[in-house]
Design a protein around this motif. Sequence first.
Motif, PDB file in Angstrom:
ATOM      1  N   UNK A 289       0.668  -0.586   0.171  1.00  0.00           N
ATOM      2  CA  UNK A 289       0.009  -0.070   0.301  1.00  0.00           C
ATOM      3  C   UNK A 289       0.524   1.190   0.355  1.00  0.00           C
ATOM      4  N   UNK A 290       0.236   2.456  -0.909  1.00  0.00           N
ATOM      5  CA  UNK A 290       1.744   3.528  -0.840  1.00  0.00           C
ATOM      6  C   UNK A 290       0.298   4.729   0.330  1.00  0.00           C
ATOM      7  N   UNK A 291      -0.792   5.137  -0.563  1.00  0.00           N
ATOM      8  CA  UNK A 291      -1.744   5.764   0.518  1.00  0.00           C
ATOM      9  C   UNK A 291      -2.107   5.572   1.753  1.00  0.00           C
ATOM     10  N   UNK A 292      -2.806   6.722   1.949  1.00  0.00           N
ATOM     11  CA  UNK A 292      -3.854   5.909   4.490  1.00  0.00           C
ATOM     12  C   UNK A 292      -4.568   5.430   3.050  1.00  0.00           C
ATOM     13  N   UNK A 293      -5.627   6.260   2.347  1.00  0.00           N
ATOM     14  CA  UNK A 293      -6.786   5.080   2.449  1.00  0.00           C
ATOM     15  C   UNK A 293      -7.678   6.318   1.941  1.00  0.00           C
ATOM     16  N   UNK A 294      -7.064   7.194   3.246  1.00  0.00           N
ATOM     17  CA  UNK A 294      -7.987   8.509   3.776  1.00  0.00           C
ATOM     18  C   UNK A 294      -8.457   9.001   2.577  1.00  0.00           C
ATOM     19  N   UNK A 295      -9.718  10.045   2.469  1.00  0.00           N
ATOM     20  CA  UNK A 295     -10.184  11.156   1.808  1.00  0.00           C
ATOM     21  C   UNK A 295      -9.257  12.323   1.998  1.00  0.00           C
ATOM     22  N   UNK A 296      -8.737  12.518   0.591  1.00  0.00           N
ATOM     23  CA  UNK A 296      -8.289  13.769   1.142  1.00  0.00           C
ATOM     24  C   UNK A 296      -9.070  15.034   1.654  1.00  0.00           C
ATOM     25  N   UNK A 297      -8.525  15.709   2.814  1.00  0.00           N
ATOM     26  CA  UNK A 297      -9.284  16.430   4.008  1.00  0.00           C
ATOM     27  C   UNK A 297     -10.093  17.817   2.859  1.00  0.00           C
ATOM     28  N   UNK A 298      -9.193  18.905   2.124  1.00  0.00           N
ATOM     29  CA  UNK A 298     -10.182  19.413   0.909  1.00  0.00           C
ATOM     30  C   UNK A 298     -11.150  18.975   0.599  1.00  0.00           C
ATOM     31  N   UNK A 299     -11.300  17.317   0.137  1.00  0.00           N
ATOM     32  CA  UNK A 299     -12.232  17.162  -0.699  1.00  0.00           C
ATOM     33  C   UNK A 299     -13.506  17.030   0.686  1.00  0.00           C
ATOM     34  N   UNK A 300     -13.055  16.516   1.642  1.00  0.00           N
ATOM     35  CA  UNK A 300     -13.926  15.617   2.851  1.00  0.00           C
ATOM     36  C   UNK A 300     -13.650  17.405   3.266  1.00  0.00           C
ATOM     37  N   UNK A 301     -13.811  18.165   2.764  1.00  0.00           N
ATOM     38  CA  UNK A 301     -14.781  19.509   3.003  1.00  0.00           C
ATOM     39  C   UNK A 301     -15.463  19.873   2.436  1.00  0.00           C
ATOM     40  N   UNK A 302     -15.198  20.091   0.806  1.00  0.00           N
ATOM     41  CA  UNK A 302     -16.348  20.843  -0.069  1.00  0.00           C
ATOM     42  C   UNK A 302     -17.581  20.009  -0.568  1.00  0.00           C
TER      43      UNK A 302
ATOM     44  N   UNK B   6      -2.786   0.187  -9.268  1.00  0.00           N
ATOM     45  CA  UNK B   6      -3.112   1.185  -8.473  1.00  0.00           C
ATOM     46  C   UNK B   6      -4.668   0.906  -7.926  1.00  0.00           C
ATOM     47  N   UNK B   7      -5.391   0.931  -9.501  1.00  0.00           N
ATOM     48  CA  UNK B   7      -6.859   0.904 -10.281  1.00  0.00           C
ATOM     49  C   UNK B   7      -7.077  -0.562  -9.475  1.00  0.00           C
ATOM     50  N   UNK B   8      -6.370  -2.040  -9.075  1.00  0.00           N
ATOM     51  CA  UNK B   8      -6.958  -2.763  -9.374  1.00  0.00           C
ATOM     52  C   UNK B   8      -7.342  -2.914  -7.602  1.00  0.00           C
ATOM     53  N   UNK B   9      -6.492  -2.112  -6.370  1.00  0.00           N
ATOM     54  CA  UNK B   9      -6.624  -1.543  -5.730  1.00  0.00           C
ATOM     55  C   UNK B   9      -7.557  -0.772  -5.144  1.00  0.00           C
ATOM     56  N   UNK B  10      -7.784   0.158  -6.234  1.00  0.00           N
ATOM     57  CA  UNK B  10      -9.082   0.968  -5.713  1.00  0.00           C
ATOM     58  C   UNK B  10     -10.366  -0.237  -5.825  1.00  0.00           C
ATOM     59  N   UNK B  11     -10.608  -1.234  -6.528  1.00  0.00           N
ATOM     60  CA  UNK B  11     -11.957  -1.517  -6.946  1.00  0.00           C
ATOM     61  C   UNK B  11     -11.637  -2.068  -6.022  1.00  0.00           C
ATOM     62  N   UNK B  12     -11.291  -3.681  -5.414  1.00  0.00           N
ATOM     63  CA  UNK B  12     -11.279  -4.087  -4.689  1.00  0.00           C
ATOM     64  C   UNK B  12     -11.509  -3.117  -3.035  1.00  0.00           C
ATOM     65  N   UNK B  13     -11.053  -2.181  -2.887  1.00  0.00           N
ATOM     66  CA  UNK B  13     -11.134  -1.110  -1.559  1.00  0.00           C
ATOM     67  C   UNK B  13     -12.637  -1.194  -1.730  1.00  0.00           C
ATOM     68  N   UNK B  14     -13.404  -0.596  -3.327  1.00  0.00           N
ATOM     69  CA  UNK B  14     -15.173  -0.278  -3.290  1.00  0.00           C
ATOM     70  C   UNK B  14     -15.551  -1.749  -2.802  1.00  0.00           C
ATOM     71  N   UNK B  15     -14.972  -2.821  -3.712  1.00  0.00           N
ATOM     72  CA  UNK B  15     -16.355  -4.005  -3.135  1.00  0.00           C
ATOM     73  C   UNK B  15     -16.063  -4.244  -1.663  1.00  0.00           C
ATOM     74  N   UNK B  16     -14.494  -4.136  -0.535  1.00  0.00           N
ATOM     75  CA  UNK B  16     -14.457  -3.792   0.763  1.00  0.00           C
ATOM     76  C   UNK B  16     -15.450  -3.379   0.964  1.00  0.00           C
ATOM     77  N   UNK B  17     -16.775  -1.746   0.630  1.00  0.00           N
ATOM     78  CA  UNK B  17     -16.670  -0.907   1.133  1.00  0.00           C
ATOM     79  C   UNK B  17     -18.096  -0.490   0.825  1.00  0.00           C
TER      80      UNK B  17
END
Length: 207
Positions: A19-32, A71-82
């Motif tokens: 895993x490269x990134x934290x998996x959390x939403x970027x702060x500015x996007x979560x505000x806007x 990256x896309x495969x990991x993202x798709x797996x995360x989307x399915x898990x959630x």
Amino acid sequence: MSTSEAKQHWEEHYSARDRIWSGRVNARLSEIAPTLTPGTALDLGCGEGGDAVWLAEQGWQVVAVDIAETALRRAADEAAARGVADRIEFRQHDLSAGFPDGEFDLLSAHFLHSTFPLDRMPIFAAAARAVRPGGMLLIVDHSGPPPWHSDLDHHHTFDAPQDIVAALNLADDQWEPAEIRSVEREVTTPDGEPFTWFDNVIILRRR
């Protein structure tokens, strides 16, 4: 750099660790995003899907693009898990070679930096054209490379937000600037020390 070279570069980047990134939403996007009515969103350089999956959980229908298959495969797996796989379309795409089709209510480009030459202004200009009337363009950049990577070989300049907006040359009667500024963000260095970094934030609304 050719598309095949760019793909190889980013595949090597993502394959280096589980895993490269934290998996959390970027702060500015979560505000806007909560201030907007959920519609269609395009996430440019989605990485492992932190922003795209979060947007889908908030009711958005998302197109998420990245050049790296891993990256896309990991993202798709995360989307399915959630439980939001049906709300996200993941596409492998080289933004330097072309732009995804469609119009969107939200265009999000967070930290679209590269360690190899990448002309970002045509990408940002294409993103602006893809915002439908009443929609929003959100660009968040680092103000500079992290000081603990002072030898990082970045081939592009870290432009001021005002310079990016000026280069876009958007018509005043079609666009309304909502926010153009640098903001502080507290981060932790690899050595565990606190550090204040600055992000450049550009928020433009299409009239």
